[in-house]
Design a protein around this motif. Structure first.
Motif, PDB file in Angstrom:
ATOM      1  N   ARG A   6       0.823  -1.233   0.000  1.00 27.78           N
ATOM      2  CA  ARG A   6       0.000   0.000   0.000  1.00 27.78           C
ATOM      3  C   ARG A   6       0.846   1.267   0.000  1.00 27.78           C
ATOM      4  O   ARG A   6       0.405   2.329  -0.434  1.00 27.78           O
ATOM      5  N   LEU A   7       2.084   1.177   0.516  1.00 33.20           N
ATOM      6  CA  LEU A   7       2.947   2.371   0.538  1.00 33.20           C
ATOM      7  C   LEU A   7       3.711   2.551  -0.772  1.00 33.20           C
ATOM      8  O   LEU A   7       4.377   3.561  -0.971  1.00 33.20           O
ATOM      9  N   THR A   8       3.613   1.568  -1.656  1.00 34.14           N
ATOM     10  CA  THR A   8       4.452   1.648  -2.873  1.00 34.14           C
ATOM     11  C   THR A   8       3.657   1.517  -4.169  1.00 34.14           C
ATOM     12  O   THR A   8       4.165   1.868  -5.232  1.00 34.14           O
ATOM     13  N   ASP A   9       2.409   1.037  -4.098  1.00 33.35           N
ATOM     14  CA  ASP A   9       1.734   0.685  -5.379  1.00 33.35           C
ATOM     15  C   ASP A   9       1.120   1.888  -6.093  1.00 33.35           C
ATOM     16  O   ASP A   9       0.800   1.827  -7.266  1.00 33.35           O
ATOM     17  N   HIS A  10       1.029   3.030  -5.438  1.00 33.01           N
ATOM     18  CA  HIS A  10       0.314   4.171  -6.044  1.00 33.01           C
ATOM     19  C   HIS A  10       1.248   5.318  -6.417  1.00 33.01           C
ATOM     20  O   HIS A  10       0.826   6.345  -6.930  1.00 33.01           O
ATOM     21  N   THR A  11       2.548   5.157  -6.191  1.00 29.48           N
ATOM     22  CA  THR A  11       3.482   6.305  -6.274  1.00 29.48           C
ATOM     23  C   THR A  11       3.928   6.629  -7.701  1.00 29.48           C
ATOM     24  O   THR A  11       4.574   7.627  -7.939  1.00 29.48           O
ATOM     25  N   GLY A  12       3.638   5.701  -8.644  1.00 32.29           N
ATOM     26  CA  GLY A  12       4.130   5.941 -10.008  1.00 32.29           C
ATOM     27  C   GLY A  12       5.607   5.623 -10.150  1.00 32.29           C
ATOM     28  O   GLY A  12       6.247   5.945 -11.152  1.00 32.29           O
ATOM     29  N   ARG A  13       6.182   4.963  -9.127  1.00 35.23           N
ATOM     30  CA  ARG A  13       7.619   4.619  -9.191  1.00 35.23           C
ATOM     31  C   ARG A  13       7.817   3.158  -9.621  1.00 35.23           C
ATOM     32  O   ARG A  13       8.862   2.798 -10.128  1.00 35.23           O
ATOM     33  N   LEU A  14       6.800   2.348  -9.403  1.00 37.19           N
ATOM     34  CA  LEU A  14       6.931   0.904  -9.682  1.00 37.19           C
ATOM     35  C   LEU A  14       6.056   0.485 -10.857  1.00 37.19           C
ATOM     36  O   LEU A  14       5.008   1.071 -11.127  1.00 37.19           O
ATOM     37  N   ALA A  15       6.504  -0.603 -11.494  1.00 40.74           N
ATOM     38  CA  ALA A  15       5.694  -1.213 -12.561  1.00 40.74           C
ATOM     39  C   ALA A  15       5.052  -2.501 -12.054  1.00 40.74           C
ATOM     40  O   ALA A  15       4.158  -3.053 -12.689  1.00 40.74           O
ATOM     41  N   GLY A  16       5.520  -2.981 -10.881  1.00 41.86           N
ATOM     42  CA  GLY A  16       4.931  -4.201 -10.318  1.00 41.86           C
ATOM     43  C   GLY A  16       5.659  -4.588  -9.050  1.00 41.86           C
ATOM     44  O   GLY A  16       6.775  -4.101  -8.789  1.00 41.86           O
ATOM     45  N   LEU A  17       5.045  -5.461  -8.275  1.00 43.34           N
ATOM     46  CA  LEU A  17       5.601  -5.937  -7.008  1.00 43.34           C
ATOM     47  C   LEU A  17       5.470  -7.457  -6.938  1.00 43.34           C
ATOM     48  O   LEU A  17       4.448  -8.014  -7.368  1.00 43.34           O
ATOM     49  N   ALA A  18       6.490  -8.114  -6.388  1.00 40.21           N
ATOM     50  CA  ALA A  18       6.397  -9.569  -6.165  1.00 40.21           C
ATOM     51  C   ALA A  18       6.739  -9.830  -4.700  1.00 40.21           C
ATOM     52  O   ALA A  18       7.807  -9.420  -4.232  1.00 40.21           O
ATOM     53  N   SER A  19       5.796 -10.481  -4.009  1.00 38.11           N
ATOM     54  CA  SER A  19       5.946 -10.712  -2.568  1.00 38.11           C
ATOM     55  C   SER A  19       6.000 -12.201  -2.267  1.00 38.11           C
ATOM     56  O   SER A  19       5.336 -13.005  -2.946  1.00 38.11           O
ATOM     57  N   LYS A  79       9.098   2.632 -13.535  1.00 35.71           N
ATOM     58  CA  LYS A  79      10.043   1.827 -14.321  1.00 35.71           C
ATOM     59  C   LYS A  79      10.792   0.793 -13.471  1.00 35.71           C
ATOM     60  O   LYS A  79      11.692   0.116 -13.945  1.00 35.71           O
ATOM     61  N   TYR A  80      10.412   0.679 -12.191  1.00 36.71           N
ATOM     62  CA  TYR A  80      11.122  -0.255 -11.308  1.00 36.71           C
ATOM     63  C   TYR A  80      10.205  -1.390 -10.857  1.00 36.71           C
ATOM     64  O   TYR A  80       8.977  -1.235 -10.822  1.00 36.71           O
ATOM     65  N   LEU A  81      10.846  -2.494 -10.510  1.00 36.03           N
ATOM     66  CA  LEU A  81      10.137  -3.654  -9.967  1.00 36.03           C
ATOM     67  C   LEU A  81      10.619  -3.873  -8.535  1.00 36.03           C
ATOM     68  O   LEU A  81      11.822  -3.804  -8.271  1.00 36.03           O
ATOM     69  N   LEU A  82       9.698  -4.140  -7.639  1.00 38.17           N
ATOM     70  CA  LEU A  82      10.047  -4.400  -6.235  1.00 38.17           C
ATOM     71  C   LEU A  82       9.757  -5.866  -5.911  1.00 38.17           C
ATOM     72  O   LEU A  82       8.670  -6.363  -6.200  1.00 38.17           O
ATOM     73  N   VAL A  83      10.774  -6.547  -5.364  1.00 42.45           N
ATOM     74  CA  VAL A  83      10.573  -7.927  -4.885  1.00 42.45           C
ATOM     75  C   VAL A  83      10.841  -7.907  -3.386  1.00 42.45           C
ATOM     76  O   VAL A  83      11.746  -7.181  -2.926  1.00 42.45           O
TER      77      VAL A  83
END
Ligand code: P6P
Length: 346
Positions: A85-98, A115-119
């Motif tokens: 929730r702190l990262t999905d709306h910022t326009g900084r990420l293209a996706g998250l994998a948890s 343009k970044y991916l967060l794992v």
């Protein structure tokens, strides 16, 4: 000369440090810096819950079972939701994998794509929560390989060598945020009175080994090479004298202690569970991010055959053996496996 009553040159917040780090990246647009801020905030929020977990109604298990077949702890779920929730709306990420979710999470249509991916593993060691043992969060940040448009799962399956930044948050006697963006490893300690992570461990380099960390309860299930390596670490057969065994059962905590004090952690492939022939730990959001930290601190991380950072994940939840810490000790296990395990097996 009257000294400045507030010598703020020694008070380096994580924000200030990351901004100074940004100078190393001339093309930096500040987006990566902001993702690290977001993760630091998530760490403060999760820390506020872990420090009260014994009091708040946040201990215990949910009815959910995650992709790993593990019962989801309430704090797991809280940590997972906090980070997304702190990262999905910022326009900084293209996706998250948890670690908590079978599939990756695309950015909701209502939010801009980055343009970044967060794992991430939102709460590593969560089974220890009930026993007031230390736990942690692990994260890695990649640049997406595709251009614009929807992200595909293949964009997440990059070797750790491609990590732009990685780190962990250790929730223990104090809360620490440790990260690398490719220019050394830097540790920050949360000052709960100020609510800021302050630089406490600049440019961490792993010292000579004092510890080895492994769950000896599984020794019977290891290969000949790993058993011989363990005896070497215990001083048998011309092995190393004087190492102590420390094993908390939380990867982040065992790794963090070895990073600061010197030591090797390993979770070998073992035969105890035919479903998990290559061991329990995951490559994408556990081994690879910590391997980037280890190498930046002068250490090394291997799957027993070669660098963890060179292994391309076959899936989001790809499991791998992990040997991580002092370079000489990790290279030593590769030697034992090469010499004693027929197929150089993992
Ligand atoms: P074992 C925690 O569940 C974890 O994923 C890692 O944090 C830790 O290193 C490992 O499992 C401990 O596993 O089998 O020794 O209890």
């Amino acid at each position: 000369m009257v000294r400045d009553p507030v010598d703020n040159s020694s008070i380096i917040t994580i924000e200030r440090h990351i901004l100074e780090e940004q100078a190393f990246h001339p093309k930096a647009t500040g987006v990566l810096t902001n993702i690290l801020y977001d993760l630091a905030l998530a760490g403060k929020v999760i820390a506020s819950k872990t420090s009260r977990a014994g009091l708040a109604e946040i201990l215990g298990r949910t009815e959910d079972i995650n992709i790993q077949g593990e019962t989801v702890m309430k704090l797991d779920r809280f940590a997972d939701l906090t980070i997304s929730r702190l990262t999905d709306h910022t326009g900084r990420l293209a996706g998250l994998a948890s670690e908590e979710n079978a599939e990756f999470m695309p950015i909701p249509d209502k939010y801009p794509m980055g343009k970044y991916l967060l794992v991430f593993d939102p709460l590593d060691g969560s089974s220890n929560v009930d026993y007031n043992m230390p736990i942690g969060t692990i994260f890695g940040i990649y640049k997406r390989t595709g251009e614009d448009g929807p992200v595909s799962v293949s964009e997440f399956l990059q070797p750790g060598r491609k990590l732009v930044a990685s780190g962990y948050i250790a929730y223990g006697t104090s809360t620490m945020f440790v990260y690398t963006a490719g220019h050394g490893v830097h540790g920050f300690t949360l000052d709960p009175h100020v609510g800021e992570f302050l630089l406490s461990h600049p440019d961490i380099k792993i010292p000579p080994a004092k510890y080895f960390s492994v769950n000896l309860g599984y020794q019977l299930y290891w290969s000949k090479g790993v058993q011989a390596y363990t005896e070497y670490l215990q001083g048998r057969g011309g092995g190393i004298k004087g190492l102590s065994l420390r094993y908390i059962g939380t990867l982040v905590s065992d790794f963090h202690r070895n990073l600061l004090a010197g030591g090797v952690f390993y979770y070998p492939a073992d035969s105890k569970d035919p479903q998990l022939p290559t061991g329990k730990l995951r490559l994408l959001y556990e081994a690879a991010p910590l391997a980037f930290i280890a190498e930046q601190a002068g250490g090394y991380a291997s799957d027993g055959l070669g660098p963890i950072l060179d292994v391309k994940p076959s899936s989001l939840h790809h499991r791998t053996p992990l040997y991580i810490g002092n370079k000489d000790l990790v290279e030593k296990v590769e030697e034992f496996i090469r010499d004693l395990d027929s197929s150089g097996s993992l």
